[in-house]
Structures are given as C-alpha cells and as structure tokens.
Design a protein around this motif. Structure first.
Motif, PDB file in Angstrom:
ATOM      1  N   GLN A 160      24.760  54.008  71.988  1.00 29.46           N
ATOM      2  CA  GLN A 160      23.875  53.764  70.964  1.00 29.46           C
ATOM      3  C   GLN A 160      24.476  54.418  69.584  1.00 29.46           C
ATOM      4  OE1 GLN A 160      19.926  53.558  70.936  1.00 29.46           O
ATOM      5  NE2 GLN A 160      21.207  52.810  68.895  1.00 29.46           N
ATOM      6  N   THR A 161      25.331  55.188  69.566  1.00 30.43           N
ATOM      7  CA  THR A 161      25.962  55.554  68.234  1.00 30.43           C
ATOM      8  C   THR A 161      26.856  54.199  67.932  1.00 30.43           C
ATOM      9  OG1 THR A 161      26.166  57.821  68.770  1.00 30.43           O
ATOM     10  CG2 THR A 161      27.543  56.899  66.770  1.00 30.43           C
ATOM     11  N   PHE A 162      27.422  53.482  68.728  1.00 33.61           N
ATOM     12  CA  PHE A 162      28.157  52.378  68.253  1.00 33.61           C
ATOM     13  C   PHE A 162      27.313  51.124  67.750  1.00 33.61           C
ATOM     14  CE2 PHE A 162      31.090  48.551  68.939  1.00 33.61           C
ATOM     15  CZ  PHE A 162      32.434  49.444  68.512  1.00 33.61           C
ATOM     16  N   VAL A 163      26.476  50.823  68.753  1.00 31.85           N
ATOM     17  CA  VAL A 163      25.687  49.759  68.045  1.00 31.85           C
ATOM     18  C   VAL A 163      24.996  49.803  66.798  1.00 31.85           C
ATOM     19  CG1 VAL A 163      23.549  50.415  69.440  1.00 31.85           C
ATOM     20  CG2 VAL A 163      24.044  48.038  69.326  1.00 31.85           C
ATOM     21  N   ASP A 164      24.476  51.347  66.454  1.00 34.73           N
ATOM     22  CA  ASP A 164      23.693  51.627  65.351  1.00 34.73           C
ATOM     23  C   ASP A 164      24.668  51.679  64.000  1.00 34.73           C
ATOM     24  OD1 ASP A 164      21.348  52.246  64.052  1.00 34.73           O
ATOM     25  OD2 ASP A 164      22.249  54.189  63.615  1.00 34.73           O
TER      26      ASP A 164
END
Length: 667
Positions: free
Chosen positions: A483-487
C-alpha cells in the motif's frame, strides 16, 4: 549470441496470436469451456467457444460463425450451455444443448443482452440488459441492421442534451438514457421479468442457492452523479425489496454467495488512498449484514492488475468459495507476478500457486483448478492443477512460437536515490551478441497504479525483435509492492516516480556494457505518455521519444476526460479551481520549451480517457517553436487502441513507433 534459427517477431504477427480466456468447469468436472479470440480478415476479432475434455484432452470447437462468442456458462445439470454472441448484429444470449445441435437464440433485446448466469436449480437465467426508463423487458425486439443504421442517422441530426456530470465514457462514448438492468428469464414458461429499474447501472453479482435473492452492486444514492461508490445490495426476487449490505462509503464487487447461501464474499475498499487503495477481502453475513475483513494483515493487491497489450477477454479473479464454504480462492498481484491464493474465514492466507508468471484466470471444481497462465514468451495457455501436479492442457500458439524468437526478460532490482528498492526487467534484442552494442528504449506503464510483470507483452517483444534493449520497471505508484508503494506517486507526479525511472536507466547503463549510452529512447501510454512528456521536458539524455494517448495539460484534462473531474483531485490533490497553479506545475506542457528530443505523438481520435486535445496542445506548441515533432492520429480509436483496437490500427501504431525509433536511434 542467441540462437537465430527462429525469425524475429513482426508487427503483422499480431494477427496470428490466439488469445485464450474465461475457463469454466462443467458441473461434473469432466471438461471445461473456454474462449479463443483472434483477429479476422475483416479487420476485427472473432471469438469462438471450445470445450476440452480432461479425460482424453480433446478440445472441440463449439462455435464456428464469424462473430464474437463469449461468456460460456453451463447449466447445473451440464446439459445446456448459455453464451453471449453478436452473430445477429447485437450481443444476445444463445443456448446450446451439450449433446449436440444448433445454438438457439434466447433474447432479442433492442440494445442487447449480456453476461448470463444460470440459477442454481437451472430453472432460470439471469442477465444484464441496457434499457431505457420506459422500456418493457417483456416486449423487446432486436433491430435489423437497416433499422439500426436509420436510428443512428436520426440521432446524428439531433442535439444531445446533457444534464449530468458523468455523461461520457471511453468505453461507450457519449452516454444516453440507457442503464444496465438485471433481467430474469424463466426457462419453463419462456418469459422475461425485469428485476431492477433505478436510473443507474446495476451489476449482477450472484443469485442465492435457493433462488430467492439476487446479489448486485450499484450506486443507488440520489447524488450518485457526484460519487464513485458502489454498494452491495440484496434483491428479493418475489417482492422486489432491496436490502443494502454496505455503508455507502466504498466500492464493492466480485461478490458471491457461499454454497449454503448464509455468507457473501467480495472484494472492496473505502477509498482510504483514493484510486491507489488496495482491495480487501470481506465476508458478510447474508441475514444480518454484519461483515468481517479477512485481509487486514495482508499488504498486496487482490485480483489481477498485470498490465499488457494482448489479453482480449475477461477471466475469473475470485473470490470463489470452496465446496464446503470454509475457504475462498482468488488471484493476487505481487512483485511483478500474479498467483492463486487461498484464505480461510479467519484470514489465514495460503499461496497455492505462484511461479513468477501471470495467472490471468481460473476455474475450480472439487479441489481441481484450471489455471490460465501467460509468460513473457507465451501469450497464454490453460493448465490443470491438483495438489500433486500442474499439467498443461492447451498449446494455443504452437506454430507461431515454433517459428518466432521471443526474448526472455532479465529481472532487475536496483536502489533509487532515496534508497527505495525498485523492480524491473530487461529484454535483450533479437540476435543478441554480447560483443556488440545496442540502443535502449525505456518503457513506462500507464495507470499509474498498474504493474509490469512476467506476462506476454507484444510491444515490448516487438521492440526487442527490432534490435533494441528494452527496459521496463515498476516505479513507485505501481501495484505489486504494498500500500505505501502504490500510494507514493500521488501528489508527486514527475517527482520520485521520475527519479525512479532515471535511476533505472543509470543502473542498466552502469551494469550492462552492451548498451549505447547516447542512443536512448523512451515511450509509454496514458500515465506513461504523461511521463514520457515529463521526461523529455526535464532532461535531454534521450535521443528519441514516442508519447502515446498522453496527458500534457492537467488544467484542461480536468474538464475533458471522462474521469478528469475526480482523477485530478485523486492523483494531484487539487481540482481545477482549487489550485490551478499547482495543476500547471504538474503539466508537461509548461516545460515544452525545454523539449529538444525528437517526439512522435500517437493518439486515438475517440479517446475520452485522455482526449486527443492533450496531444493537439503539445503538438501545436512544439511545432510552433519549430521543434522536431510528428503527430499520428488514429480515427475511430479510443484509449484502448493498443490493447483491443482494430487489428490494422494496432499494427500501424506499432510500425509507426518502431519507424520513429529506427529513424532516430540507428544513426
């Protein structure tokens, strides 16, 4: 040096590819149906239905007409097969007896009938139909080709009155007064009953085992024109009463009843990170509506978000219930691959299959799976998976693959300038000789929240076949890395995502001595087109660029794209009137004066996702400054040109791209 006993891929080979999709087990598990799609001589596609026995592995073709036949579904007793076909001119439902005979047309709806499913007892068929407010589902008549043409001619003479925000779609064009409604066909008395009527699209999800309830997703709110939510609803077939299961704050779908009808599983989320939010797996109690989230501790995307340019059919992503209702099966996207996963009702996750490739669909029967799998050197085949083995069932493109050399990617992991780990791949060119040097082309995917990975990608293979080293990566903003990466790219377009891509180029140039440092090209579509524009406005290290279906000006994108009015805020943090200066800062057009890289602009004239005016602004600006720029417009093509556009247009597009790079990188 690589083996050159096989020839290099050409753009025209696109017409030779068979694309398999939508495997569906027969009720007794002895066979499965699937769809095969291929370009035909009329510059279109033909899709045929096949059924393959798991006993003798014989695959028999069941449809032969020059049409698009799809969505095969067996009746519960296995004696019938319902499917969707446009052989009469409009997509309608057709019924085949599995013991032989001609298909019989079941529906003659004016605007077509789609996505059929049998009730659990086989007594009825539920399907979707585009209907206008006062249409009568019991009195529908399919138009002849002359009648359709006459109606289109009449409409072309009339003004279109628009009074809603969501008035166009890249897939459907300008929207009219039709909405997708759910219709039930009674097999016994040959009657149709319209089950939904609200002026919104209703997406059929499932029917309860006892046949009393229809599960569907829709936005039934009064302010639905301003919202992107999609709730789950239960419709009582007898009373037409509707019970809403979700809270109006999220987007839910892929929903299914458990075998006993007591529970409902689905994917969904509540927009915590807007369009970059990972799906969760929910289970609802059908009676009380209470829900639990099984995926709280997981950090990967549920479903298949692998990006490619060859898939031409829908396939199952899950969740699918086990026969005893104790487990759920679904696809998941992780680190450049998709796999098959299992979860129990406590959220315990088990990876059943992940072999670093692309599982694009599956079907399940009594613990046996049919998996659709694609690899970088195989467009896709079906496999039978049991606990003990994986057995290949089909050989879809045997002759093509026997004669054409494809490149196997080298996996890369490198460190960005802020120490984030970035994943990518490198394709070596046809006839690769380690003692020679080659030009390199950087490919940037769209989305931005999609994922490159281990699947067959025609454009990448073609560039390698033409003698280029091809670099493709998943910069931050991509799915597959949590989630952190895609955001991480939201509100930072052209920031660290740009830096990730430049770090990728630096890495391969430093670690691979067969690449010319001064013969670099860059291309991409949609967000990849935006990034191509951004890159050449911020560096002159690339000798040639091709921008495809691009974004150049966020100020105008807000009002002209079919998604601009919400996507702009989602991705950049501001709408037009909130901070126009910020949108201009994010716009590649602002930096056009810096562009000295020869640029080819490729765009479809009917693109409503990234409308062609985005390319027109860029072209006129660059041409006015006497820059080296060329504009190729594709008539009657929308945002999906590279993936499902007319075959001749797709081939022409590929030839223009390779021509441009040949003219500027071969010097």
């Amino acid at each position: 040096m690589t083996n050159q006993s096989k020839r290099a891929l050409t753009a025209e080979d696109l017409q030779q590819i068979n694309v398999y999709s939508d495997p569906q087990f027969a009720p007794d598990g002895s066979a499965y149906a699937f769809v095969s799609t291929k370009a035909n001589d009329d510059d279109d596609y033909t899709s045929q239905l096949f059924v393959q026995s798991l006993k003798n592995k014989d695959a028999r073709q069941w449809t032969f007409d020059k049409a698009k036949n799809s969505h095969p579904r067996f009746s519960p007793d296995g004696k019938k097969l319902i499917f969707q076909s446009n052989r009469s001119g409009t997509p309608q439902l057709w019924l085949l007896q599995t013991d032989g005979g001609e298909a019989r047309q079941l529906t003659s709806f004016k605007h077509g009938a789609l996505n059929p499913a049998f009730s659990k007892d086989g007594s009825s068929i539920i399907f979707s139909a585009p209907l206008e407010k006062n249409d009568d589902a019991t009195d529908q008549h399919e138009q002849s080709s002359d009648e359709r043409q006459k109606e289109q001619n009449e409409k072309s003479k009339q003004p279109l009155v628009i009074n809603q925000l969501n008035y166009k779609s890249d897939a459907s064009g300008l929207l009219d007064h039709k909405h997708m409604q759910i219709v039930l066909y009674n097999m016994g008395n040959d009657t149709f009953e319209q089950l939904t009527s609200a002026e919104t699209d209703h997406n059929f999800e499932d029917i309860s085992p006892d046949g009393n309830y229809i599960l569907f997703s829709a936005n039934l709110h009064e302010d639905r024109d301003y919202e992107l939510t999609s709730d789950l609803h239960l419709l009582n077939v007898a009373t037409k009463d509707i019970t809403t299961l979700t809270n109006g704050k999220g987007q839910y779908g892929n929903a299914r009843f458990s075998p006993d009808g007591a529970k409902i599983a689905c994917f969904g989320h509540e927009f915590a990170f807007q369009g970059a939010t990972l799906n969760d797996l929910y289970v609802f109690d059908a009676a009380s509506g209470k829900s639990s989230c099984l995926s709280k501790l997981w950090d990967f995307q549920l479903g298949d978000v692998m990006i490619g340019d060859t898939r031409l059919g829908q396939s199952e992503n899950g969740p699918v219930w086990s026969k005893d209702g104790q487990h759920l099966y679904f696809l998941g996207t992780d680190s450049g691959a998709t796999g098959l996963y299992q979860a129990d009702l406590n959220g315990k996750l088990n990876e059943l299959y992940n072999d670093n490739n692309h599982v694009f669909g599956f079907s399940l029967h009594d613990g046996v799976f049919i998996l659709g799998i694609s690899t970088p050197s195989d467009p896709g085949n079906f496999y039978q998976m049991t606990e003990s083995q994986l057995l290949q069932l089909t050989d879809a493109n045997r002759e093509f693959l026997k004669n054409v050399q494809l490149s196997e990617p080298e996996a890369l992991t490198f460190t960005a300038d802020d120490n984030w780990k970035i994943h990518g791949w490198l394709l070596r060119p046809y006839g690769f000789d380690e003692n020679k040097k080659y030009p390199l082309i950087l490919e940037v995917h769209g989305g931005p929240h999609a994922m490159y990975g281990r699947t067959f990608f025609y454009e990448l293979q073609l560039l390698a076949a033409k003698g280029y080293v091809v670099l493709y990566t998943n910069p931050r903003g991509s799915h597959g890395y949590g989630q952190t990466f895609v955001d991480a790219c939201r509100e930072d377009y052209g920031g660290q995502d740009y830096s990730d891509l430049m770090s990728a180029v630096d890495y391969v140039l430093d670690t691979h001595d067969f690449i010319y440092r001064n013969r670099l090209g860059v291309t991409g579509g949609s967000y990849g087109g935006f990034m191509t524009n951004w890159i050449i406005g911020h560096t002159d290290r690339f000798k040639a660029a091709v921008t495809q279906r691009c974004i150049s000006n966020w100020l105008s994108f807000y009002g002209v794209s079919d998604i601009g009015y919400f996507f702009t805020k989602w991705e950049l943090g501001k709408n037009l009137l909130e901070d126009p200066a910020k949108l201009w800062e994010f716009s590649p057009l602002k930096y056009a004066e810096n562009i000295d890289t020869p640029l080819l602009i490729v765009h479809g004239e009917k693109d409503l996702r990234c409308p062609i005016e985005q390319s027109e602004q860029l072209f006129v600006t660059l041409k006015h400054m006497k820059k080296d720029v060329e504009f190729v417009r594709f008539p009657d093509a929308n945002h999906e040109l590279s993936r499902s556009g007319k075959p001749e247009m797709r081939i022409s597009r590929l030839n223009h791209i390779t021509r441009w790079f040949d003219e500027h990188l071969r010097i």
